[in-house]
Design an enzyme around this catalytic site. Sequence first.
Site, mmCIF file in Angstrom:
data_model
loop_
_atom_site.group_PDB
_atom_site.id
_atom_site.type_symbol
_atom_site.label_atom_id
_atom_site.label_comp_id
_atom_site.label_asym_id
_atom_site.label_seq_id
_atom_site.Cartn_x
_atom_site.Cartn_y
_atom_site.Cartn_z
ATOM 1 N N THR A 291 2.281 -62.506 -16.178
ATOM 2 C CA THR A 291 2.162 -60.817 -15.948
ATOM 3 C C THR A 291 3.582 -60.286 -16.321
ATOM 4 O OG1 THR A 291 1.110 -61.054 -13.740
ATOM 5 C CG2 THR A 291 2.189 -59.153 -14.244
ATOM 6 N N ASP B 259 -1.660 -68.257 -18.966
ATOM 7 C CA ASP B 259 -1.377 -67.696 -17.470
ATOM 8 C C ASP B 259 -1.143 -69.067 -16.789
ATOM 9 O OD1 ASP B 259 -3.333 -65.781 -15.508
ATOM 10 O OD2 ASP B 259 -2.552 -67.528 -14.734
ATOM 11 N N SER B 260 -0.177 -68.695 -15.785
ATOM 12 C CA SER B 260 0.394 -69.955 -15.128
ATOM 13 C C SER B 260 -0.378 -70.810 -14.483
ATOM 14 C CB SER B 260 1.735 -69.705 -14.550
ATOM 15 O OG SER B 260 1.525 -69.424 -13.369
ATOM 16 N N SER B 261 -1.860 -70.319 -14.124
ATOM 17 C CA SER B 261 -2.769 -71.007 -13.562
ATOM 18 C C SER B 261 -3.194 -72.115 -14.306
ATOM 19 C CB SER B 261 -3.992 -70.238 -12.786
ATOM 20 O OG SER B 261 -3.260 -69.266 -12.057
ATOM 21 N N THR C 287 3.977 -66.318 -12.199
ATOM 22 C CA THR C 287 4.579 -66.331 -10.846
ATOM 23 C C THR C 287 3.837 -67.526 -10.184
ATOM 24 O OG1 THR C 287 3.454 -64.693 -9.887
ATOM 25 C CG2 THR C 287 5.797 -64.142 -10.621
ATOM 26 N N ASP C 288 2.494 -67.524 -10.578
ATOM 27 C CA ASP C 288 1.622 -68.458 -9.596
ATOM 28 C C ASP C 288 2.023 -69.725 -9.347
ATOM 29 O OD1 ASP C 288 -0.006 -66.088 -9.048
ATOM 30 O OD2 ASP C 288 -1.486 -66.705 -10.754
ATOM 31 N N GLN D 186 3.477 -79.521 6.605
ATOM 32 C CA GLN D 186 2.708 -78.169 6.594
ATOM 33 C C GLN D 186 3.537 -77.177 6.996
ATOM 34 O OE1 GLN D 186 -1.244 -78.224 7.880
ATOM 35 N NE2 GLN D 186 -1.776 -80.045 6.843
HETATM 36 N N1 ASP Z 1 -1.627 -65.039 -13.139
HETATM 37 C C1 ASP Z 1 -0.290 -64.678 -13.335
HETATM 38 C C2 ASP Z 1 0.274 -66.083 -13.786
HETATM 39 O O1 ASP Z 1 0.999 -66.732 -12.969
HETATM 40 C C3 ASP Z 1 0.408 -63.981 -12.274
HETATM 41 C C4 ASP Z 1 1.902 -63.725 -12.712
HETATM 42 O O2 ASP Z 1 2.383 -63.900 -13.650
HETATM 43 O O3 ASP Z 1 2.451 -63.250 -11.609
HETATM 44 O O4 ASP Z 1 0.495 -66.309 -14.982
#
Ligand code: ASP
Length: 355
Positions: free
Chosen positions: A28, A72-74, A104-105, A291
């Site tokens: 993002t 995208d970090s996913s 951030t993910d 957990q």
């Molecule tokens: N989907 C984004 C990512 O992790 C979300 C972010 O950057 O906050 O790449």
Amino acid sequence: MQVVKVDIDTAAPLHPEASILIIYTGGTVGMVFDDKEQHLVPFNFSQITEHVPELRQFNYLLTVLSIEPAIDSSNVSVQDWLMLARLIEENYEKYDGFVVLHGTDTMAYSASAMSYLLENLQKPVIFTGAQVPIGRIRTDARENLITALQIAATKENGRSVVPEVCIYFRNLLLRGNRSKKVESSHFDAFKSDNYPPLAETGIDIEYSYEHILPHPQHVFRAHQQMSDKVAILKLFPGITRQVVQSILQAPGLQGVVLETFGSGNAPSTPWFLELLQDALNRGVHVLNVSQCDEGRVVQGQYETSTHLLHMGVIGGADITTEAAITKLMFVLGQDLEPGQAKMLLCENLRGELSV
Ligand code: ASP
């Protein structure tokens, strides 16, 4: 994948205060709204000073390496982590510090992975990102980036103040392998419940010197191997034999993070213990992580964890799941004798656990 280099025009004089390499991976933080397509798209990083004009005021030499296409970090992969480690190694001598812009993910996973891959780090590697894209008025990208750069540039007595892989977000500098993403809406996206922040920012940047890792005695090296033959098995009341079996008997499996209840407790049902014992007998390393976000695993405190202790399950103390899975990937990627791998898994390698 392509790495594009951009030099940023700053106010740096002939003898700049510091030279910083920014590695833009995606997320993002680097998005702008495309009016034609009506959705967010990665922006061209050569235009960074249009969005963050304050960068021009720095007395730093700033260089950006931009990964294209942005990730995208996913979608981040082990290959991306190895590439990041390589980029830092290749540029290690040229720069005083590194800022990694990342989604951030999965930032906590990437920062944990890098903490293991970059051994004997003497310079800051600061991950940051944003909850609101850089192209929006209320973006948090600007503040996060500016402060991350300042932290990456900070030296005392000629040495970096933070020779660690960290996450800087909102107003906290956290050890990377202690961090967790805890918020998807608000700005304070990261926490490290089991370790105090390394710095807090307000009017000034206040470092907690006593919590920062000491400068290493040995030379820096970047590792280039990680195993992907790992899994996370999160327990829940009612988990079935088939589910446990499908994970513990996955072909080629080398290591499992077992996410247990409370202080490291797991069912004492015979079928569960048999499947676990069978995996351990096949040489699978099992790392017990709680957990709970706070507290630690103490195997042997309850009957429901004593059997794990006796079977040879490794107690993960107060490590996070993110730091545990990447530690397994790192240690099991090194081609070690099983006994040696187990020893490293128990040890505090990069400040990821309190022994
Ligand atoms: N989907 C984004 C990512 O992790 C979300 C972010 O950057 O906050 O790449």
